[in-house]
Scaffold this motif. Structure first.
Motif, PDB file in Angstrom:
ATOM      1  N   LEU A   1       0.828  -1.209   0.000  1.00  0.00           N
ATOM      2  CA  LEU A   1       0.000   0.000   0.000  1.00  0.00           C
ATOM      3  C   LEU A   1       0.861   1.258   0.000  1.00  0.00           C
ATOM      4  O   LEU A   1       0.584   2.213  -0.746  1.00  0.00           O
ATOM      5  CB  LEU A   1      -0.923   0.005   1.214  1.00  0.00           C
ATOM      6  CG  LEU A   1      -2.101  -0.979   1.183  1.00  0.00           C
ATOM      7  CD1 LEU A   1      -2.709  -1.115   2.577  1.00  0.00           C
ATOM      8  CD2 LEU A   1      -3.160  -0.527   0.188  1.00  0.00           C
ATOM      9  N   LEU A   2       1.894   1.271   0.828  1.00  0.00           N
ATOM     10  CA  LEU A   2       2.774   2.438   0.902  1.00  0.00           C
ATOM     11  C   LEU A   2       3.479   2.685  -0.433  1.00  0.00           C
ATOM     12  O   LEU A   2       3.537   3.820  -0.911  1.00  0.00           O
ATOM     13  CB  LEU A   2       3.808   2.243   2.011  1.00  0.00           C
ATOM     14  CG  LEU A   2       3.299   2.351   3.453  1.00  0.00           C
ATOM     15  CD1 LEU A   2       4.369   1.904   4.430  1.00  0.00           C
ATOM     16  CD2 LEU A   2       2.857   3.782   3.773  1.00  0.00           C
ATOM     17  N   VAL A   3       3.995   1.623  -1.045  1.00  0.00           N
ATOM     18  CA  VAL A   3       4.732   1.768  -2.310  1.00  0.00           C
ATOM     19  C   VAL A   3       3.808   2.222  -3.431  1.00  0.00           C
ATOM     20  O   VAL A   3       4.146   3.134  -4.200  1.00  0.00           O
ATOM     21  CB  VAL A   3       5.434   0.441  -2.681  1.00  0.00           C
ATOM     22  CG1 VAL A   3       5.980   0.505  -4.104  1.00  0.00           C
ATOM     23  CG2 VAL A   3       6.552   0.132  -1.698  1.00  0.00           C
ATOM     24  N   ASN A   4       2.629   1.606  -3.539  1.00  0.00           N
ATOM     25  CA  ASN A   4       1.707   1.981  -4.612  1.00  0.00           C
ATOM     26  C   ASN A   4       1.170   3.391  -4.426  1.00  0.00           C
ATOM     27  O   ASN A   4       1.006   4.136  -5.401  1.00  0.00           O
ATOM     28  CB  ASN A   4       0.555   0.970  -4.697  1.00  0.00           C
ATOM     29  CG  ASN A   4       0.946  -0.275  -5.461  1.00  0.00           C
ATOM     30  OD1 ASN A   4       0.831  -0.343  -6.676  1.00  0.00           O
ATOM     31  ND2 ASN A   4       1.444  -1.268  -4.750  1.00  0.00           N
ATOM     32  N   GLY A   5       0.906   3.767  -3.177  1.00  0.00           N
ATOM     33  CA  GLY A   5       0.496   5.141  -2.909  1.00  0.00           C
ATOM     34  C   GLY A   5       1.606   6.112  -3.259  1.00  0.00           C
ATOM     35  O   GLY A   5       1.359   7.172  -3.852  1.00  0.00           O
TER      36      GLY A   5
ATOM     37  N   ALA B   1     -10.392  -1.979  -4.850  1.00  0.00           N
ATOM     38  CA  ALA B   1     -10.219  -3.439  -4.832  1.00  0.00           C
ATOM     39  C   ALA B   1      -8.883  -3.823  -4.195  1.00  0.00           C
ATOM     40  O   ALA B   1      -8.812  -4.758  -3.382  1.00  0.00           O
ATOM     41  CB  ALA B   1     -10.318  -4.005  -6.247  1.00  0.00           C
ATOM     42  N   ILE B   2      -7.829  -3.108  -4.554  1.00  0.00           N
ATOM     43  CA  ILE B   2      -6.507  -3.387  -3.988  1.00  0.00           C
ATOM     44  C   ILE B   2      -6.471  -3.045  -2.494  1.00  0.00           C
ATOM     45  O   ILE B   2      -5.893  -3.781  -1.688  1.00  0.00           O
ATOM     46  CB  ILE B   2      -5.419  -2.589  -4.741  1.00  0.00           C
ATOM     47  CG1 ILE B   2      -5.269  -3.109  -6.181  1.00  0.00           C
ATOM     48  CG2 ILE B   2      -4.085  -2.672  -4.006  1.00  0.00           C
ATOM     49  CD1 ILE B   2      -4.836  -4.553  -6.286  1.00  0.00           C
ATOM     50  N   ILE B   3      -7.103  -1.932  -2.123  1.00  0.00           N
ATOM     51  CA  ILE B   3      -7.155  -1.544  -0.711  1.00  0.00           C
ATOM     52  C   ILE B   3      -7.904  -2.602   0.105  1.00  0.00           C
ATOM     53  O   ILE B   3      -7.491  -2.967   1.209  1.00  0.00           O
ATOM     54  CB  ILE B   3      -7.807  -0.153  -0.553  1.00  0.00           C
ATOM     55  CG1 ILE B   3      -6.839   0.934  -1.045  1.00  0.00           C
ATOM     56  CG2 ILE B   3      -8.198   0.104   0.909  1.00  0.00           C
ATOM     57  CD1 ILE B   3      -7.431   2.326  -1.065  1.00  0.00           C
ATOM     58  N   ILE B   4      -9.004  -3.106  -0.449  1.00  0.00           N
ATOM     59  CA  ILE B   4      -9.776  -4.152   0.234  1.00  0.00           C
ATOM     60  C   ILE B   4      -8.947  -5.422   0.379  1.00  0.00           C
ATOM     61  O   ILE B   4      -8.932  -6.057   1.443  1.00  0.00           O
ATOM     62  CB  ILE B   4     -11.086  -4.439  -0.528  1.00  0.00           C
ATOM     63  CG1 ILE B   4     -12.047  -3.258  -0.384  1.00  0.00           C
ATOM     64  CG2 ILE B   4     -11.743  -5.728  -0.008  1.00  0.00           C
ATOM     65  CD1 ILE B   4     -13.251  -3.331  -1.315  1.00  0.00           C
ATOM     66  N   ALA B   5      -8.245  -5.816  -0.693  1.00  0.00           N
ATOM     67  CA  ALA B   5      -7.404  -7.017  -0.639  1.00  0.00           C
ATOM     68  C   ALA B   5      -6.351  -6.877   0.454  1.00  0.00           C
ATOM     69  O   ALA B   5      -6.132  -7.801   1.250  1.00  0.00           O
ATOM     70  CB  ALA B   5      -6.737  -7.250  -1.993  1.00  0.00           C
ATOM     71  N   CYS B   6      -5.711  -5.726   0.504  1.00  0.00           N
ATOM     72  CA  CYS B   6      -4.684  -5.486   1.526  1.00  0.00           C
ATOM     73  C   CYS B   6      -5.295  -5.423   2.922  1.00  0.00           C
ATOM     74  O   CYS B   6      -4.650  -5.828   3.898  1.00  0.00           O
ATOM     75  CB  CYS B   6      -3.924  -4.200   1.209  1.00  0.00           C
ATOM     76  SG  CYS B   6      -2.857  -4.322  -0.240  1.00  0.00           S
ATOM     77  N   ALA B   7      -6.523  -4.927   3.022  1.00  0.00           N
ATOM     78  CA  ALA B   7      -7.197  -4.879   4.326  1.00  0.00           C
ATOM     79  C   ALA B   7      -7.431  -6.293   4.856  1.00  0.00           C
ATOM     80  O   ALA B   7      -7.232  -6.562   6.048  1.00  0.00           O
ATOM     81  CB  ALA B   7      -8.530  -4.138   4.203  1.00  0.00           C
TER      82      ALA B   7
END
Length: 202
Positions: free
Chosen positions: A96-100, A135-141
């Motif tokens: 999440l940090l890298v993609n953000g 979708a990616i945020i949910i997966a990481c959550a």
């Protein structure tokens, strides 16, 4: 496995969802304010993507090639983030940090170069990003929640462990449901990115 069940499951990981959003936004801020410091690191990632993009554009059917690459890349990573979260949630947090940071860096460097940020976001990010990013945020959550459950199982007392043990089958069912719907959402996002976004940016 219904979408309603998927939405219902999201309520059980709402704290992890909030943390995921905060990590992604934090990454974006780091990418924006640390553009010069992070430039070398982020450019290495972007150069790799640039080479892949060039090869895909030169294929016989660029839109199809982009779709296949985007869908497989995002869906595999999305599902992996759920289950690699078992390693105490470290990998989803870094992801999440890298993609953000990449998005923050790209927007900031584009503004420095005098590009139209509004068009960049609306045409280059929003059409597919409105589905892909959540979708990616949910997966990481789910990955972060997985890590939290593993940590709880290791460090909590035996009485609490017994109670927690009964929750694992429910959570594993949730990860399966989440995996299916995240892949579906990323499939839709890949269609949009390889058609609408591709056409707008071209």
């Amino acid at each position: 496995m219904s979408f309603f069940t998927f939405l219902k499951d999201l309520r059980t990981i709402r704290i992890a969802l909030l943390v995921s959003c905060l990590l992604f936004v934090t990454g974006g801020i780091i990418g924006w304010i640390g553009t010069i410091t992070l430039e070398k690191l982020l450019l290495q990632q972007l150069e790799g993507l640039s080479e892949i993009s060039k090869d895909l554009k030169e294929s016989s059917n660029p839109m199809w090639s982009f779709f296949v690459f985007i869908f497989l890349n995002n869906s595999i990573k999305g599902v992996l983030m759920i289950f690699l979260g078992a390693l105490f949630g470290i990998i989803p947090a870094l992801f999440l940090l890298v993609n953000g940071a990449v998005i923050g860096y790209l927007i900031h460097i584009s503004s420095i170069q005098g590009l139209d940020i509004f068009n960049l976001v609306v045409e280059g990010l929003l059409p597919h990003g409105i589905i892909e990013i959540p979708a990616i945020i949910i997966a990481c959550a789910f990955g972060l929640h997985f890590g939290s459950k593993v940590s709880s199982s290791i460090f909590r007392s035996s009485s609490r462990l017994q109670k927690r043990g009964t929750e694992w089958p429910v959570f594993m069912r949730q990860t399966l449901t989440a995996s299916i719907w995240i892949v579906i959402l990323l499939f839709i996002a890949a269609i949009i990115e390889s058609t609408i976004t591709f056409s707008l940016l071209s």
